[in-house]
Every structure is written in C-alpha cells, then in structure tokens.
Design an enzyme around this catalytic site. Structure first.
Site, PDB file in Angstrom:
ATOM      1  N   ARG A  61      11.584  -4.961   2.879  1.00  0.00           N
ATOM      2  CA  ARG A  61      12.976  -4.518   2.748  1.00  0.00           C
ATOM      3  C   ARG A  61      13.951  -5.549   3.330  1.00  0.00           C
ATOM      4  NH1 ARG A  61      11.766   0.915   6.050  1.00  0.00           N
ATOM      5  NH2 ARG A  61       9.759   0.554   5.042  1.00  0.00           N
ATOM      6  N   LYS A  92      -1.271  -5.699  10.969  1.00  0.00           N
ATOM      7  CA  LYS A  92      -1.987  -4.642  10.241  1.00  0.00           C
ATOM      8  C   LYS A  92      -3.396  -4.521  10.818  1.00  0.00           C
ATOM      9  CE  LYS A  92       0.495  -4.771   5.908  1.00  0.00           C
ATOM     10  NZ  LYS A  92       1.088  -3.435   6.046  1.00  0.00           N
TER      11      LYS A  92
HETATM   12  N1  BES Z   1       3.345  -4.238   2.004  1.00  0.00           N
HETATM   13  C1  BES Z   1       3.405  -3.094   2.820  1.00  0.00           C
HETATM   14  C2  BES Z   1       3.322  -1.793   2.037  1.00  0.00           C
HETATM   15  C3  BES Z   1       1.975  -1.419   1.504  1.00  0.00           C
HETATM   16  C4  BES Z   1       1.087  -0.700   2.276  1.00  0.00           C
HETATM   17  C5  BES Z   1       1.640  -1.689   0.194  1.00  0.00           C
HETATM   18  C6  BES Z   1      -0.114  -0.307   1.739  1.00  0.00           C
HETATM   19  C7  BES Z   1       0.438  -1.302  -0.325  1.00  0.00           C
HETATM   20  C8  BES Z   1      -0.441  -0.607   0.454  1.00  0.00           C
HETATM   21  C9  BES Z   1       4.733  -3.068   3.576  1.00  0.00           C
HETATM   22  O1  BES Z   1       5.236  -4.287   3.929  1.00  0.00           O
HETATM   23  C10 BES Z   1       4.476  -2.324   4.847  1.00  0.00           C
HETATM   24  O2  BES Z   1       3.730  -2.810   5.633  1.00  0.00           O
HETATM   25  N2  BES Z   1       5.113  -1.173   4.996  1.00  0.00           N
HETATM   26  C11 BES Z   1       4.922  -0.358   6.139  1.00  0.00           C
HETATM   27  C12 BES Z   1       6.264   0.192   6.546  1.00  0.00           C
HETATM   28  C13 BES Z   1       6.250   0.886   7.876  1.00  0.00           C
HETATM   29  C14 BES Z   1       6.055  -0.117   8.970  1.00  0.00           C
HETATM   30  C15 BES Z   1       7.548   1.617   8.041  1.00  0.00           C
HETATM   31  C16 BES Z   1       3.967   0.778   5.773  1.00  0.00           C
HETATM   32  O3  BES Z   1       4.085   1.334   4.696  1.00  0.00           O
HETATM   33  O4  BES Z   1       3.086   1.048   6.571  1.00  0.00           O
HETATM   34 MG    MG Z   2       4.491  -4.969   5.772  1.00  0.00          MG
END
Ligand code: BES
Ligand code: MG
Ligand code: ZN
Length: 492
Positions: A344, A268
């Site tokens: 997921r 991230k």
């Molecule tokens: N935990 C995150 C989702 C998230 C993002 C929660 C921002 C709260 C605030 C999840 O694991 C994630 O990183 N999802 C990605 C998915 C993408 C790579 C398809 C996302 O939403 O960016």
């Molecule tokens: Mg994630």
C-alpha cells in the site's frame, strides 16, 4: 499452437485426438448425431463406466482401429443449466487429458446450445491456457507432447475471425504467468522495467522509467521507504498505449510490483509462505500482460496508462524501521507501524502519480497481492473488488464474469478508517487484524484524486494456484489480464 475452425463433420476429419463434450441425457443419441465411424460399442462402455456426462466427468478411449488414437469424453451437465463456465472447465479438463499425444487435436461440443462465437472463444482460450507449461528453469525440459494444431469441428468458418483477439490475450496471460513464476533472483525491479521497455518497443507504446532520483524529486517518500532496504534499485514504470483514432476514454491501470516481499523488519515468519512472496508483483504482471495484449489488439478510442512502482521489500542497515514516519507525494505523512504492509505504501505514490496525469484519466484501477485477509475472506478463486464508484464496479464485475475470472465486490466501510489513525502522522499504514483487506482499501483511497473514479482489486488469493485447477496449471495464474483487457476494450 494454431487454432482453426473446421466446418466438416467427424467422418472427414483426420486428427489424432478428439475431445467430445456431451450433455446429461440420451448419450447414445448424441453420439449417433456425430456420425462417427466405429463408435457402436461406446454407449455400452459408457454405461459400464457409469459415465453420465455430469459436469466435471471425464472418460477416455484408446482407439486402435482408426486414425484417431484417443477419444476423450467430457461431461457438460444438464442441457438446461449449460453455461460458458462449464464449457471453459470441460475444455480445460479435456485438453489436459490430451497431453502426451501429438498431431491434430479436435473438439466437438454441442455448439448449437451456445452462442457460437462466445463458445469458440471460450474453448480456444481454455485449451491454450490450460496447456501452458513454464519450462524456462528446467535443464532437461520435459517433453510437453501437446498438439500443435487444434480444430474446433462443426462450426461455421465465419467464426474464425472471432478468434483473432484470443492469441494476444493468451500471450498477455502467459507473459503475466512467466513474470510471476520467475524467481526473485531472476525477476528483479530492473528486469520488470526491461520487460516494459520490450513491450513498448514491440508494440509501439510510449514508456518512461523513473529511477530513485527521479522518484525522490517527485516526493515519493512512501514508495522509496519500501525500496530503501534492498540492494536493488527501484524502478517506477509508466507505459502508455494510445489509439491512433481520436481518444474518447483515458484509463489508468496500476499494479503492485514487489519482486520480493520479505516483510521487512516485520519479517514473515511461521505460516506465512515467504518463499512464495516472489508473486507479490502479480498486480504489475497483470498490468504488463494487459499492456502487451492491448498493444497488439489496438482497440480504438482509448488511451491506457500502465503504472508500476517496482521494488523489493528487504532488510539491511538502511531498511525502514517499524515506526518510521514518511511523506507520500501528495504530502500526506504515514506512520509505518508495520513494514509488511509495504504494498500500500508503493501503491500510494503510484496512485498519486496516476491522479496527476494530464489530461486527467477517467478511471484508475489498481491490482495488488495486498492482504492475507482477502485470501481468508474469498479463497483462491475469487479476487476482492473495492470501489467508490458504482458504474466502475459494475463494469469490472461484468468484465471479470465474462472472462471467467472470479471477482466479488467488498465494502469500503468508512468508519473503519478510525483504525488507521496515528497519534503523530496523518495516517498509519495498518489497522486492526479484523477487516484487514478493507482498511487496506481505505488506506489506498487516501491517495486517489477525489474526482477520479477508482477501483482496487486484491489478487492475493488468485495470483497463484497450488495445483492444476480449471484453466490454470499449478503455479502463476496470470489473473487479471483478461478482465483488464475486456474492461479496456469495452470503452469504445
Ligand atoms: N504481500 C502481502 C500480502 C499477501 C499475503 C499476499 C499472503 C498473498 C498471500 C502483503 O504485503 C502483506 O504482507 N500484507 C500483510 C498486511 C498486514 C501486515 C496488515 C498481511 O496481509 O499479512
Ligand atoms: Mg508484505
Ligand atoms: Zn506484499
């Protein structure tokens, strides 16, 4: 904090701070009806301050000639448009303004304009939850200075019994808030498992904790792939509440339990608030909060399974590579084209596990901080709901509405499954950016046993509040506990 009903009127009351709810219209008349002593000057003062009792309005008086030291007036809006939500917000607003004064806190709302029982419950819950403060990590705790005794004035005492379930529900929400708020060096997968063990011990629930080897034996290749880049061992948690009366309904609640989500090798960066990714176990916190509440309320005729595949998404020499192919416990192969879509993967094996419970459960609901896309779509007050079952979706929306938790149904557009096609494996874990929260839901559906009604709730936006808002103090909201408890208790 102790709540009680005081059937008397204000004249006989001896508290130190009073919250008074007024409707738009003739304020003088409403104040007179309360028959408070020495309030003659207040209607004029309200005019000068331009206080009209519109929803969200608040004004305060410091009183020196009476045992009451503070009077807080909150607006409820037009009498014809009154709703429980307005009451909830007004109670929270008033409660926040009462901080700093100890002694007894009293509330007078125009109870007769509402269903008494509902209004008493909503008010009590809103006051308690809005005054919550997490002081665990402060060396010199701030003096919260809040009232210890709270009385709802002018309601019949028969309402008191309706308040009994509010305590357990609030404790469930507070537990969820503490779990989510705790930093990732404190709340590890092991600590989450310990919390489950403690709930089981305190409320006589059955509990199973599976370690890495146990999960390996069950073929949970998707979940374990996420966990393999962390020095902390994964913990798969299964808690069971069982009513002592004959069981009529069996339910499963599955929560995403990432105690930290760095993103993995798809680290991230940029706008993604990596420091907030301790909240990525918000789904599991809601599930444990609900377990605690249900364990205490002891609803009849139901069995509830609480399932969490807890781990961290980290980076080391053995972490998943973007591109790895793994096999989930239902035999499906997954190409991990993005290591940041880890939730997921953990849920896939948790959902398969829930589907294998014997006797089979009647419904599975999962809660997860799953996608940033859901936050973009619905913001921080409303969670997304995806379900292939009309009745289940309706029940959950109704439970959320009556709990005051925002929930909005979103579509499972099956043609979007195209985006999850993998050249080599059965499925990829991420599709295109557009519709990202929908493809996430479609991915999960691949791991749910066909015959079981299932719903997925994306709480990525609602898990955390940046600032005080409604009944939520800034920080973890404990979203989901109230909806889950209500939904479970509606199965009688
Ligand atoms: N935990 C995150 C989702 C998230 C993002 C929660 C921002 C709260 C605030 C999840 O694991 C994630 O990183 N999802 C990605 C998915 C993408 C790579 C398809 C996302 O939403 O960016
Ligand atoms: Mg994630
Ligand atoms: Zn995540």
């Amino acid at each position: 904090m102790e709540f009680s009903i005081n059937p008397e009127d204000i004249q006989a009351w001896d508290g130190s701070v009073l919250i008074l709810g007024l409707c738009e219209g003739d304020l003088e008349k409403q104040l007179k009806e309360i028959k408070a002593p020495n309030w003659e000057a207040i209607p004029m003062a309200l005019k000068v301050r331009n206080f009209n009792a519109k929803a969200g309005e608040i004004t305060e008086f410091n009183l020196f000639d009476h045992k009451l030291s503070k009077l807080i007036l909150v607006g409820l809006g037009k009498p014809k448009e009154l709703q429980m939500e307005g009451l909830r917000k007004a109670a929270a607003l008033g409660a926040r303004a009462s901080v700093g004064i100890t002694g007894k806190l009293g509330i007078i709302f125009p109870w007769n304009l509402y269903d008494h029982e509902e209004a008493a419950k909503v008010t009590t819950e809103a006051i308690r939850l809005s005054l919550f403060k997490d002081l665990r990590f402060k060396n010199e705790p701030e003096q919260p200075n809040k009232a210890e005794k709270i009385e709802l004035i002018g309601l019949p005492t028969s309402i008191q019994s309706a308040l009994t379930e509010i305590g357990p529900i609030c404790q469930g929400v507070e537990l969820a808030r503490e779990l989510v708020g705790a930093p990732p060096n404190s709340l590890t997968p092991d600590e989450l498992a310990k919390t489950a063990l403690l709930i089981a011990k305190d409320h006589d629930l059955e509990v199973k904790i599976l370690d890495r080897d146990n999960c390996n034996e069950l073929g949970m290749g998707a979940y374990l792939a996420v966990a393999q880049g962390s020095d902390l061992s994964p913990k798969f948690i299964h808690l069971i509440y069982q009513s002592k009366k004959p069981i009529k309904h069996r339910l499963a609640m599955v929560g995403k339990g990432l105690t930290f989500d760095s993103g993995g090798y798809n680290l991230k960066v940029g706008a993604a608030q990596i420091d907030l990714m301790k909240f990525d176990m918000g789904g599991s916190a809601a599930v444990l909060g609900a377990a605690r509440a249900l364990g205490e309320i002891q609803p009849e005729g139901i069995e509830v399974h609480f399932i969490i595949a807890a781990c961290e998404n980290m980076i080391n020499g053995s972490a998943v590579h973007p591109g790895d192919i793994v096999k989930a416990s239902n035999g499906k192969t997954i190409e991990i084209n993005n290591t940041d879509a880890e939730g997921r993967l953990t849920l896939a094996d948790a959902l398969v596990y829930a589907g294998k419970i014997e006797p089979q459960v009647d419904a599975i609901v999962d809660l997860a901080t799953l996608t940033g896309a859901c936050v973009i779509a619905l913001g921080d007050e409303v969670a997304g709901l995806w379900s292939d079952n009309e009745q289940l979706a309706e029940d959950l929306i109704q439970s959320a509405n009556s709990s005051g938790e925002g929930l909005w149904r979103m579509p499972l557009i099956s043609s979007y499954k195209e985006g999850l096609k993998s050249i080599l494996a059965d499925i990829k874990n991420t599709g295109p950016r557009a519709g990202g929260s929908i493809t996430a839901g479609l991915f999960l559906k691949e791991f749910v046993r066909d015959s079981i009604p299932w719903a997925h709730i994306d709480i990525a936006g609602t898990v955390w509040a940046d600032k005080d808002k409604g009944i939520n103090p800034a920080g973890a909201t404990g979203y989901g506990v109230r909806t889950l408890v209500k939904w479970a208790c509606n199965h009688k």
